[in-house]
Design an enzyme around this catalytic site. Structure first.
Site, short mmCIF file in Angstrom:
data_model
loop_
_atom_site.label_atom_id
_atom_site.label_comp_id
_atom_site.label_asym_id
_atom_site.label_seq_id
_atom_site.Cartn_x
_atom_site.Cartn_y
_atom_site.Cartn_z
N GLY A 111 44.11 -75.00 -16.26
CA GLY A 111 43.91 -73.92 -15.32
C GLY A 111 45.19 -73.17 -15.09
N PHE B 170 47.21 -73.52 -12.87
CA PHE B 170 48.21 -74.44 -12.37
C PHE B 170 48.86 -75.21 -13.50
CE2 PHE B 170 49.53 -76.94 -8.64
CZ PHE B 170 49.95 -78.11 -9.24
N VAL C 83 44.97 -80.47 -16.89
CA VAL C 83 44.32 -81.52 -16.12
C VAL C 83 44.00 -82.69 -17.05
CG1 VAL C 83 42.42 -82.06 -14.56
CG2 VAL C 83 43.29 -79.74 -14.67
N ASP D 174 39.83 -67.94 -4.43
CA ASP D 174 39.67 -68.03 -5.88
C ASP D 174 38.32 -68.68 -6.22
OD1 ASP D 174 40.40 -67.51 -8.45
OD2 ASP D 174 41.80 -69.18 -8.65
#
Ligand SMILES: *[C@@H]1O[C@H](CO)[C@@H](O)[C@H](O)[C@H]1NC(C)=O
Ligand SMILES: *[C@@H]1O[C@H](CO)[C@@H](O)[C@H](O)[C@H]1NC(C)=O
Ligand SMILES: *[C@@H]1O[C@H](CO)[C@@H](O)[C@H](O)[C@H]1NC(C)=O
Length: 801
Positions: free
Chosen positions: A519, A521, A524, A634
């Site tokens: 993502g 960020f 994952v 978001d």
């Protein structure tokens, strides 16, 4: 009887520096001058050394060319000199080390029985090898002493550079094998050891077997400690004697208990002049107290103090950090040494261990038979594995006045704490993420916005605008990072903090094989918690990502609530530049995967409705359920995750914003979010309100209905008006051609009145101005009505069939 001089010294206000300094000084003094207690058959191995050495009165032998290692280690390629040895570290054994990249077995001759094993570690870089890669397991027979252990991480936790780990293990053969194995999880992992100390000990010190039941607190049945167990010796504490002498036995010096006292008051230390009284050992079977409690231990005691009224107001408390998920054996030492407490029922007190009553009425004189007579009591307590890896083990004393004793006071002379091996013969407690090896990499979640920003920019003017904002943001974050490597520490009372080492083990050093998504960020990964059952999702912040520290802080700060339609944050890790979040694992992944990924089974309409209701519930809770209004900012199908039961949960709170509830209109802010879902009013006016989430949720509703992404990449290239789902849906609605939009998989499955109601609420969400949009509560109740209509319908069908 000689008259002992009694000294009561109050220690309420003592800085930590003085006792620590004193302790270190005494330790040094002691080691150099007195030398340790003589223990028969003690073997001291200086790993990596060629020669024997006499150090602090003890004989060490080098392991190079010794019979304890396999012959190939005669060539000393893996033995090395430690160059940057810190001043405080004893030269032997810390100035040399044995280091290995493969499994290494030390084999010592031994007779079957209980053995004490002390392993010495110095946290340092070895031959330029990265200490963060020194991950290894140490086993003796069936017992795992440490697992995926990294000495430098451990040293950091203790805030030291060198340390030892001490164990009591039953050896069943004629030899004692200690096996060091580098972790298979870490690329290029190695093992090292600086020194090993071994000696046999009498069996009955702690392993007293079936004749000696030990109260197991919180359980009806007592526990028997037999040969099956192994023990890690964690704490031995006593009070410092007035003459400065140490309490010491075969296992070494007992630390001062002062540093473990955590109650508001420290009580006072009672001390009799060394050796003016000889304690009476009648209660001991043998006089092998060299291995158990030394005599000096009983020359001092910590009491609550002479003020009985004040004593009633507090608990005298010691806390010891331990690993959760293990049973602990506690041995408390008592000896009444006060000149005034000489009879039964003069000092009676309660003993609590971890909030559980270990002793209701402890009367040392009554139990020992007379004053100046020592005794000890054993207890076993379980420290359950919950969310925290390390927990405190508490011991608390409080006067018990039920039998009207003369003094309201309590006393304790010494504490021993030992970790007991579990059923798997393991003493190791790392955050062991078991890894489910995946055959194939899962397709990454496509971040449509990020990759298409440029193309979209040409098409829509507002896209250009957003892109600019993004570039600015990105530039800002990366700029901030390069100038400020040391980031402020995030603090949170709500979730657990993990170490980077734990995260590395859990993800096989962030191997691509465990990536389940990616993502804004960062990546994952998937792992399993140390209980071996609970899977977790580990989200690692990519330093170059557009979201950064602020979002990370945001996630930790905001996740203090708990709701079934919001993904829970289990913990986080912050070390150096690493920012990592640990979440509950959502087995079915993001909603978008099930809407327009060809390889997935298309979801039936009822399931889609249930997912929308769940997600709406989560958002409704964010908007109204907490003290502050929370705006997600978001909302998108990639941020609605599904658990194994297909329950929808809102994820990714990195952009979430709080708005004080008395300020219910809107807040000015920088534009953030994902293209295709952005509220047009928000990007024009830069005003964020909860209606931004409503708009984005409207887009999600159409994704669900149409089985199409919010931004269609093919249409973008064709410069078609179908590029943005929101605009296209609105267009179809106005032309009355919405039927053409519906996912072909759903054809014939949606009742016309339900479709109408669903499209209506979706279109309302997409209203250009926020005032014209419904609240999440209204959206939720409409969706619930539609769902119940469908459920009724399917029930009727079932009845008819
Ligand atoms: C090599 O190791 C063996 C034991 O494995 C030992 O007997 C021998 O003395 C060693 N040789 C040298 C040269 O140290
Ligand atoms: C003991 O109980 C108190 C309050 O009931 C709680 O705050 C504390 O965490 C407990 N301690 C332990 C070690 O369980
Ligand atoms: C002392 O500790 C016990 C057990 O944790 C607790 O129940 C009690 O309230 C404490 N008393 C005081 C005065 O703190």
């Amino acid at each position: 009887m000689k008259t002992p001089r009694m000294v009561e010294s109050s220690r309420c206000v003592i800085s930590f520096v003085l006792p620590l300094f004193l302790l270190l000084f005494l330790l040094f003094f002691h080691l150099t001058i007195c030398g340790p207690i003589n223990v028969p058959d003690k073997l001291l191995l200086n790993c990596g050394s060629y020669e024997a050495s006499l150090f602090n009165g003890e004989n060490w032998i080098g392991d190079v060319g010794s019979n304890f290692l396999p012959p190939q280690y005669n060539k000393s390629s893996s033995s090395l000199l430690v160059l940057n040895i810190p001043d405080l570290a004893p030269k032997v054994p810390y100035s040399t080390a044995r280091i290995t990249h493969s499994s290494l077995t030390y084999s010592f001759p031994s007779s079957p029985g209980l053995n004490f094993i002390r392993i010495y570690f110095l946290s340092s870089s070895y031959l330029k090898m990265d200490p963060s890669e020194a991950y290894f397991t140490v086993k003796v027979g069936p017992y795992t002493l440490v697992s995926n252990f990294n000495p430098s991480v451990f040293a950091q936790e203790l805030d030291v550079v060198f340390f030892t780990k001490e164990f009591l293990v039953n050896v069943r053969e004629e030899k004692l094998n200690i096996i060091f194995t580098p972790s298979p999880f870490i690329h290029n992992a190695f093992a090292f050891v600086n020194g090993i100390e071994i000696f046999p000990v009498p069996h009955n010190i702690y392993f007293r077997g079936s004749k000696f039941p030990i109260p197991y607190l919180g359980h009806q049945q007592p526990l028997f400690i037999d040969d099956e167990y192994a023990i890690e010796m964690l704490y031995r504490v006593s009070n410092k004697n007035d003459d400065g002498s140490d309490t010491e036995n075969a296992f070494g010096i007992w630390l001062n208990d002062f540093q473990y006292v955590t109650s508001s008051q420290y009580g006072s230390v009672l001390s009799i002049k060394a050796s003016t009284v000889s304690v009476n050992y009648t209660t001991y079977a043998s006089k092998d107290y060299n291995y158990s409690a030394p005599e000096e231990l009983y020359w001092t005691a910590r009491t609550m103090g002479s003020n009985g009224d004040a004593n009633m107001k507090y608990n005298l408390t010691w806390s010891f950090p331990v690993d959760s998920g293990f049973k602990y054996l506690l041995r408390l030492h008592f000896c009444e040494i006060s000149m005034v407490v000489t009879q039964v029922n003069q000092r009676v007190f309660k003993v609590y261990i971890n909030n559980q009553t270990a002793e209701e009425k402890m009367d040392v004189v009554a139990l020992a038979g007379e004053p100046f007579t020592p005794l000890y009591r054993d207890y076993v307590v379980m420290v359950p594995a919950e969310n925290e890896r390390r927990k405190d083990l508490w011991i608390e004393l409080h006067p018990n006045l039920e039998t009207r004793p003369k003094y309201a006071d309590a006393l304790l002379n010494g504490i021993e704490i030992m970790k007991l091996s579990n059923r798997n013969y393991s003493l190791a407690a790392m955050f062991q993420l078991k890894i489910e090896q995946r055959k194939k990499k899962a397709p990454h979640v496509i971040i449509v916005a990020g990759t298409l920003g440029a193309i979209l920019g040409v098409l829509f003017t507002f896209f250009i605008l957003i892109r600019r904002v993004w570039i600015k943001l990105k530039w800002k974050t990366s700029n901030k990072r390069s100038h400020n490597n040391i980031q402020p520490k995030v603090s949170s009372g709500h979730c657990q903090q993990f170490t980077l080492a734990e995260m590395r083990i859990g993800t096989s050093n962030f191997s691509e094989d465990f990536v389940i998504g990616e993502g804004g960020f960062g990546k994952v990964y998937k792992g399993i918690m140390h209980d071996g059952v609970t899977p977790v999702a580990i989200k690692r912040c990519n330093p170059s990502s557009r979201q950064g520290f602020k979002e990370f802080q945001n996630e930790i700060g905001i996740f203090s609530f708990c709701h079934m339609n919001l993904v829970s944050l289990l913990g986080y890790c912050q070390e150096g530049n690493e920012l990592i979040l640990v979440y509950e694992y959502m087995a079915q992944g993001p909603l978008c995967d099930h809407l327009y990924k060809k390889q997935k089974q298309p979801l039936p309409w009822i399931q889609r409705l249930k997912i929308c209701v769940g997600a709406a519930r989560g958002l409704h809770y964010l908007h109204t359920g907490t003290r502050h209004l929370l705006i997600h900012r978001d909302v998108k199908s990639a941020n609605i995750l599904l658990d194994q039961n297909w329950v929808a949960k809102i994820a990714d709170f990195g952009l979430c914003r709080t708005v004080p509830s008395d300020f219910h209109s809107h807040v000015s802010t920088e534009v953030k979010g994902t293209l295709g879902y952005l509220d047009p009013e928000y990007y024009k006016r830069r005003k964020v309100s909860e209606k931004c989430d409503v708009y984005s949720f409207g887009v999600v509703l159409f994704e669900v209905l149409c089985g199409r992404p919010a931004v269609n990449p093919v249409a973008v290239e064709e410069e078609s008006e179908k590029a943005g789902l929101a605009v296209w849906a609105m267009h179809c609605y106005q032309c009355g051609t919405i039927d053409q939009l519906v996912d072909p998989h759903l054809e014939g499955n949606i009742k016309p009145e339900c479709l109408r109601a669903y499209v209506d609420i979706g279109i309302q969400c997409l209203a250009n101005t926020s005032v014209d949009r419904p609240t999440m509560g209204e959206v939720l109740s409409t969706l619930e009505t539609i769902l119940s209509l469908h459920l009724q319908d399917s029930l009727e069908k079932e009845i008819l069939e």
